[in-house]
Write a protein that holds these residues in place. Structure first.
Motif, PDB file in Angstrom:
ATOM      1  N   ILE A 420       9.202   2.888  -6.102  1.00  8.79           N
ATOM      2  CA  ILE A 420       8.446   1.703  -5.724  1.00  8.79           C
ATOM      3  C   ILE A 420       6.974   1.949  -6.036  1.00  8.79           C
ATOM      4  CG2 ILE A 420       7.989   0.039  -3.883  1.00  8.79           C
ATOM      5  CD1 ILE A 420      10.975   0.460  -4.653  1.00  8.79           C
ATOM      6  N   ASP A 421       6.519   1.357  -7.147  1.00 11.58           N
ATOM      7  CA  ASP A 421       5.128   1.477  -7.588  1.00 11.58           C
ATOM      8  C   ASP A 421       4.344   0.355  -6.917  1.00 11.58           C
ATOM      9  OD1 ASP A 421       2.709   1.462  -8.934  1.00 11.58           O
ATOM     10  OD2 ASP A 421       3.560   1.284 -10.932  1.00 11.58           O
ATOM     11  N   THR A 422       3.531   0.697  -5.915  1.00 11.17           N
ATOM     12  CA  THR A 422       2.850  -0.318  -5.107  1.00 11.17           C
ATOM     13  C   THR A 422       1.424  -0.549  -5.580  1.00 11.17           C
ATOM     14  OG1 THR A 422       2.106   1.319  -3.459  1.00 11.17           O
ATOM     15  CG2 THR A 422       4.241   0.277  -3.088  1.00 11.17           C
ATOM     16  N   TRP A 423       1.082  -1.815  -5.824  1.00 10.95           N
ATOM     17  CA  TRP A 423      -0.324  -2.149  -6.106  1.00 10.95           C
ATOM     18  C   TRP A 423      -0.908  -2.841  -4.886  1.00 10.95           C
ATOM     19  CZ3 TRP A 423      -3.194  -6.594  -5.804  1.00 10.95           C
ATOM     20  CH2 TRP A 423      -4.535  -6.442  -6.193  1.00 10.95           C
ATOM     21  N   TRP A 424      -2.032  -2.317  -4.434  1.00 10.63           N
ATOM     22  CA  TRP A 424      -2.795  -2.930  -3.352  1.00 10.63           C
ATOM     23  C   TRP A 424      -4.127  -2.215  -3.259  1.00 10.63           C
ATOM     24  CZ3 TRP A 424      -3.204  -0.554   1.860  1.00 10.63           C
ATOM     25  CH2 TRP A 424      -2.631   0.723   1.927  1.00 10.63           C
ATOM     26  N   GLN A 425      -4.983  -2.600  -2.328  1.00 10.03           N
ATOM     27  CA  GLN A 425      -6.329  -2.057  -2.224  1.00 10.03           C
ATOM     28  C   GLN A 425      -6.762  -1.974  -0.758  1.00 10.03           C
ATOM     29  OE1 GLN A 425      -8.121  -5.288  -4.556  1.00 10.03           O
ATOM     30  NE2 GLN A 425      -8.482  -3.867  -6.237  1.00 10.03           N
ATOM     31  N   THR A 426      -7.854  -1.259  -0.523  1.00 15.01           N
ATOM     32  CA  THR A 426      -8.440  -1.243   0.815  1.00 15.01           C
ATOM     33  C   THR A 426      -8.642  -2.672   1.312  1.00 15.01           C
ATOM     34  OG1 THR A 426      -9.603   0.835   0.366  1.00 15.01           O
ATOM     35  CG2 THR A 426     -10.450  -0.517   2.167  1.00 15.01           C
ATOM     36  N   GLU A 427      -9.109  -3.527   0.429  1.00 14.25           N
ATOM     37  CA  GLU A 427      -9.461  -4.885   0.823  1.00 14.25           C
ATOM     38  C   GLU A 427      -8.241  -5.763   1.105  1.00 14.25           C
ATOM     39  OE1 GLU A 427     -12.701  -3.190  -1.798  1.00 14.25           O
ATOM     40  OE2 GLU A 427     -10.511  -3.238  -1.822  1.00 14.25           O
ATOM     41  N   LEU A 436      10.569  -4.611  -4.772  1.00 11.41           N
ATOM     42  CA  LEU A 436      11.326  -4.425  -3.537  1.00 11.41           C
ATOM     43  C   LEU A 436      12.644  -3.725  -3.872  1.00 11.41           C
ATOM     44  CD1 LEU A 436      10.630  -7.827  -1.745  1.00 11.41           C
ATOM     45  CD2 LEU A 436       9.290  -5.704  -1.742  1.00 11.41           C
ATOM     46  N   PRO A 437      12.959  -2.637  -3.153  1.00  7.59           N
ATOM     47  CA  PRO A 437      13.994  -1.706  -3.630  1.00  7.59           C
ATOM     48  C   PRO A 437      15.405  -2.269  -3.706  1.00  7.59           C
ATOM     49  CG  PRO A 437      13.286  -1.162  -1.402  1.00  7.59           C
ATOM     50  CD  PRO A 437      12.323  -2.182  -1.913  1.00  7.59           C
ATOM     51  N   GLY A 438      15.716  -3.289  -2.909  1.00 11.79           N
ATOM     52  CA  GLY A 438      17.044  -3.865  -2.965  1.00 11.79           C
ATOM     53  C   GLY A 438      17.109  -5.165  -3.722  1.00 11.79           C
ATOM     54  N   ALA A 439      15.987  -5.540  -4.366  1.00 14.41           N
ATOM     55  CA  ALA A 439      15.934  -6.863  -4.984  1.00 14.41           C
ATOM     56  C   ALA A 439      15.478  -6.868  -6.430  1.00 14.41           C
ATOM     57  CB  ALA A 439      15.010  -7.766  -4.154  1.00 14.41           C
ATOM     58  N   ILE A 440      14.444  -6.105  -6.761  1.00 17.52           N
ATOM     59  CA  ILE A 440      13.756  -6.270  -8.046  1.00 17.52           C
ATOM     60  C   ILE A 440      14.025  -5.065  -8.954  1.00 17.52           C
ATOM     61  CG2 ILE A 440      11.502  -6.526  -9.156  1.00 17.52           C
ATOM     62  CD1 ILE A 440      10.525  -7.884  -6.586  1.00 17.52           C
ATOM     63  N   PRO A 441      14.592  -5.277 -10.130  1.00 17.34           N
ATOM     64  CA  PRO A 441      14.767  -4.168 -11.076  1.00 17.34           C
ATOM     65  C   PRO A 441      13.416  -3.541 -11.424  1.00 17.34           C
ATOM     66  CG  PRO A 441      16.061  -6.069 -11.757  1.00 17.34           C
ATOM     67  CD  PRO A 441      15.174  -6.533 -10.638  1.00 17.34           C
ATOM     68  N   ALA A 442      13.357  -2.205 -11.423  1.00 14.16           N
ATOM     69  CA  ALA A 442      12.105  -1.492 -11.664  1.00 14.16           C
ATOM     70  C   ALA A 442      11.949  -1.174 -13.146  1.00 14.16           C
ATOM     71  CB  ALA A 442      12.067  -0.206 -10.846  1.00 14.16           C
ATOM     72  N   VAL A 443      10.688  -1.154 -13.579  1.00  8.55           N
ATOM     73  CA  VAL A 443      10.331  -0.768 -14.942  1.00  8.55           C
ATOM     74  C   VAL A 443       9.262   0.308 -14.842  1.00  8.55           C
ATOM     75  CG1 VAL A 443       9.199  -1.520 -17.069  1.00  8.55           C
ATOM     76  CG2 VAL A 443      10.925  -2.971 -15.990  1.00  8.55           C
ATOM     77  N   PRO A 444       9.445   1.476 -15.476  1.00  5.97           N
ATOM     78  CA  PRO A 444       8.443   2.542 -15.378  1.00  5.97           C
ATOM     79  C   PRO A 444       7.048   2.052 -15.766  1.00  5.97           C
ATOM     80  CG  PRO A 444      10.428   3.353 -16.449  1.00  5.97           C
ATOM     81  CD  PRO A 444      10.604   1.879 -16.299  1.00  5.97           C
ATOM     82  N   GLY A 445       6.072   2.319 -14.899  1.00  6.68           N
ATOM     83  CA  GLY A 445       4.696   1.954 -15.191  1.00  6.68           C
ATOM     84  C   GLY A 445       4.294   0.566 -14.757  1.00  6.68           C
ATOM     85  N   SER A 446       5.257  -0.242 -14.277  1.00  3.65           N
ATOM     86  CA  SER A 446       4.944  -1.613 -13.845  1.00  3.65           C
ATOM     87  C   SER A 446       5.142  -1.748 -12.343  1.00  3.65           C
ATOM     88  CB  SER A 446       5.852  -2.613 -14.560  1.00  3.65           C
ATOM     89  OG  SER A 446       5.715  -3.914 -14.004  1.00  3.65           O
ATOM     90  N   CYS A 447       4.207  -2.452 -11.696  1.00  2.42           N
ATOM     91  CA  CYS A 447       4.379  -2.729 -10.262  1.00  2.42           C
ATOM     92  C   CYS A 447       5.214  -3.996 -10.055  1.00  2.42           C
ATOM     93  CB  CYS A 447       3.041  -2.816  -9.551  1.00  2.42           C
ATOM     94  SG  CYS A 447       1.832  -3.904 -10.325  1.00  2.42           S
ATOM     95  N   THR A 448       5.644  -4.609 -11.104  1.00  3.01           N
ATOM     96  CA  THR A 448       6.623  -5.714 -11.194  1.00  3.01           C
ATOM     97  C   THR A 448       6.096  -7.032 -10.622  1.00  3.01           C
ATOM     98  OG1 THR A 448       7.931  -5.198  -9.194  1.00  3.01           O
ATOM     99  CG2 THR A 448       8.521  -4.049 -11.237  1.00  3.01           C
ATOM    100  N   THR A 524       1.670  -5.373 -14.965  1.00  2.73           N
ATOM    101  CA  THR A 524       1.309  -3.984 -15.229  1.00  2.73           C
ATOM    102  C   THR A 524      -0.204  -3.873 -15.094  1.00  2.73           C
ATOM    103  OG1 THR A 524       3.180  -3.562 -16.700  1.00  2.73           O
ATOM    104  CG2 THR A 524       1.272  -2.114 -16.923  1.00  2.73           C
ATOM    105  N   ILE A 525      -0.656  -2.938 -14.295  1.00  2.00           N
ATOM    106  CA  ILE A 525      -2.092  -2.736 -14.083  1.00  2.00           C
ATOM    107  C   ILE A 525      -2.637  -1.889 -15.224  1.00  2.00           C
ATOM    108  CG2 ILE A 525      -3.859  -1.941 -12.478  1.00  2.00           C
ATOM    109  CD1 ILE A 525      -2.115  -4.282 -11.455  1.00  2.00           C
ATOM    110  N   MET A 526      -3.744  -2.321 -15.803  1.00  4.71           N
ATOM    111  CA  MET A 526      -4.291  -1.666 -16.994  1.00  4.71           C
ATOM    112  C   MET A 526      -5.549  -0.858 -16.691  1.00  4.71           C
ATOM    113  SD  MET A 526      -3.740  -4.972 -19.465  1.00  4.71           S
ATOM    114  CE  MET A 526      -4.204  -4.155 -20.988  1.00  4.71           C
ATOM    115  N   GLY A 527      -5.893  -0.715 -15.421  1.00  8.04           N
ATOM    116  CA  GLY A 527      -7.089   0.035 -15.051  1.00  8.04           C
ATOM    117  C   GLY A 527      -8.164  -0.892 -14.518  1.00  8.04           C
TER     118      GLY A 527
END
Length: 661
Positions: A420-427, A436-448, A524-527
């Protein structure tokens, strides 16, 4: 500004295990889409339902969302509750007092178990002690402590009496601590004599004394000290007090202070290297709702789980996924004092085996460091440990490159655990985009895909949506309950930083570049936007170049920055750590040529690094964050003028400043 170009194309997809999908909190894409549709049909009703299901309210709310003073949104403002009550009392009252709340493992391996009933008593005694000192609702308390049960107790005790806490990471310098004490107008400081990290005792009380002596902290009348090591400390009678002494004489029963859902729960500072510290202020109700809900959705929490987030309480991850989220849902969690490489680099894997951890949440930088260790020493390879208890793996802090993602899945997760690659921030307060582990197929490097209720988008510099497949600026289009309310004592900075008029004044600017896949619409987050490189008119995200480098069999970790170039506008500068010893001379030149050719093959000639600098490590904070701003200075040939007190390895700066290959 032209669009950010996406140059990596990942084709591998990993669907949720059928057994997990069947029993998941969000089951299958149909379950995910149903929640998304509910939020779309009735946005306020969706959040109101979640707030009532996840939290216990002393005074129920009638008003859900007030957008009249955008971007200073309020949620559930007429409702009253207490964060500590929601994390502790209600579980004990429900008959779960004997459930283990915290399994604490100290630096030296000593393990302590604390039940919810025990934790409630500890928090009650310390909260009563704070009240006796005159600390009350609305006062600000700075916490400068090691990873410990007492650190969690201090945060919960502040929440219990309505005081607003501000945790300062134990690696910050006296100057950084002073800046935060002054800015917040703290009335008290909670610290420790020393902290233990990697077998070494590191001072905290002496640094706190230095910070207070710098001036501007006259409002601090009490310094409360947790005795961690028994090390010698200077003592200021009348101001300094031992934590155990003031707490042990108090009753364990402490009536919680019922506060508005909009009451400031905490203020967390996000910058310590340059400029004025930026105190991000979070509310009580909306923040706690999302910390609890994301534990259930993102980590698919079950009562039988043992959860372990390896972050420090000094960062927002430690707030949301140690102090508040797990406790709000009654979870059992591991809290760890030490570092992943002491006494050896198998520490994480041993602890997972020892404590039968089922959900593991750590940073990509830690994973990449442990890959290097495992490649060079089979004794600390995760394959040597019983990790069969694991069912979910998570990553946090920055995008994880596909190579590390695949290693993590294979060697830690046994090719059975969703990553589970999570994107979020302090804010943002909690997870925003994650598979979501039981719902969304994962792709390496993508937060989906965004979590239900989160309306994320990729836009251009005018705030207009860009086509899928085209890179741009990541924004959130609608307010959500856990969002930061303001910057402490600087609302105009909040407005201009996060809701700029250039984007219309109502889009939340994340500061990250992103791209959505043409077919799946995955993110996919690019920086960071300010890390995007403009090479010969091409705007390239640093994360994709770093991912290409780390995909090479010799590379353990890489960080990419730009420096001005007369020919191309900007040149790509790569700082590389190999899986074996740092190369020198002809060997370094040979490997640099090989890596340039590799990047050219993986991405294209435009992305080839003009310079490659090898190091034994990369400049990281003690929490594992790569300090890219320092690398930018080094790449430009500038003297490093930023605060480096949080660096785990300050000596690496000199090594990386040597001639490039």
């Amino acid at each position: 500004m032209s669009a950010i170009e996406s140059v990596l194309h990942e084709q591998r997809t990993f669907p949720p295990p059928e057994s997990m999908a069947a029993a998941a909190a969000v089951s299958g894409m149909s379950g995910y889409q149903a929640l998304v549709a509910e939020a779309h049909r009735d946005y306020e009703g969706f959040w109101a339902r979640l707030a009532r299901e996840n939290l216990t309210w002393h005074t129920p709310f009638a008003k859900v969302l007030d957008e009249s003073n955008a971007p200073f949104y309020t949620w559930f403002a007429d409702g009253e509750l207490n964060a500590s009550y929601n994390c502790l009392d209600r579980h004990v009252e429900a008959g779960h007092g004997e459930r283990t709340a915290i399994i604490f493992e100290a630096d030296d391996g000593k393990v302590t178990h604390v039940s919810y009933a025990d934790l409630l008593q500890r928090v009650g005694r310390f909260a009563n002690a704070l009240r006796k000192l005159g600390i009350e609702r609305g006062d600000r308390v700075v916490i400068y402590m090691p990873m410990s049960i007492e650190g969690v107790v201090a945060m919960q005790a502040c929440a219990r009496i309505g005081a607003t806490h501000s945790v300062v990471f134990g690696g910050f310098s006296s100057k950084s601590l002073n800046e935060r004490l002054v800015d917040i107008g703290a009335c008290a400081l909670i610290t420790a004599d020393e902290q233990m990290r990697g077998g070494r005792a590191l001072p905290l009380k002496s640094i706190a004394d230095e910070a207070l002596a710098m001036g501007g902290c006259e409002a601090v009348t009490d310094v409360i000290v947790y005795r961690r090591t028994g090390g010698k400390v200077d003592w200021h009678p009348g101001r300094d007090r031992w934590m155990h002494e003031i707490a042990e004489t108090q009753a364990s029963d402490c009536m919680p202070e019922w506060v508005s859902a909009e009451h400031p729960l905490f203020i967390l500072y996000t910058s310590g290297s340059t400029g004025k510290p930026k105190g991000v202020q979070h509310s009580t109700g909306g923040y706690l709702l999302w910390a609890a809900q994301t534990m259930k959705w993102t980590f698919d929490w079950k009562p039988s789980d043992v959860f372990w987030c390896t972050a420090d309480i000094g960062w927002v991850t430690g707030h949301s996924y140690i102090t508040y989220g797990p406790l709000a849902i009654g979870a059992t969690q591991v809290v760890f004092e030490g570092v992943p490489t002491y006494p050896d680099a198998g520490r994480f894997w041993k602890m997972i085996a020892d404590h039968r951890v089922s959900v593991f949440y750590t940073a990509p930088t830690a994973i990449r460091s442990l890959i290097k260790a495992a490649e060079s020493n089979a004794e600390v390879h995760p394959d040597r440990y019983d990790l069969s208890s694991l069912r979910i793996l998570g990553t946090v802090g920055e995008p994880i490159n596909p190579q590390a993602w695949m290693w993590y899945r294979k060697h830690v997760g046994g090719e059975r655990c969703p990553v589970i690659d999570t994107w979020w921030q302090t804010e943002t307060g909690g997870h925003m985009i994650a598979p979501l582990p039981g719902a969304i197929p994962a792709v390496p490097g993508s937060c989906t895909l965004p979590l239900p209720g989160i309306l994320a988008a990729v836009v251009d510099e005018t705030g207009q949506d860009v086509e899928n497949g085209q890179g741009g600026i990541l924004v959130i289009k609608r307010p959500w309950p856990a969002m930061a309310r303001t910057i402490w004592d600087d609302p105009e900075r909040f407005r201009t930083s996060y809701f700029p008029q250039e984007l219309g004044g109502r889009l939340y600017l994340a500061g990250d570049g992103a791209v959505r896949d043409k077919d799946s619409a995955y993110f996919t987050i690019m920086g960071r936007i300010d890390d995007v490189l403009n090479v010969s008119g091409h705007r390239l995200g640093t994360m994709e170049i770093e991912s290409a480098l780390v995909a090479h069999e010799l590379v353990a970790e890489a960080a990419v920055v730009g420096r001005p170039d007369d020919t191309t506008g900007e040149a790509v500068v790569a700082f590389v750590m190999l899986k074996h010893a740092c190369p020198v001379g002809d060997e370094a030149a040979r490997i640099a040529r090989e890596l340039r050719d590799w990047v050219g093959k993986e991405i294209g000639p435009i992305a080839k690094p003009k310079e490659i600098r090898f190091g034994d490590n990369l400049p990281k904070t003690r929490s594992g964050k790569i300090m890219r701003r320092l690398l930018r200075s080094i790449a430009k040939g500038e003297a490093v003028s930023q605060d480096t007190s949080t660096l785990e390895n300050p000596g690496i700066l000199e090594q990386l400043s040597t001639l490039a290959q």
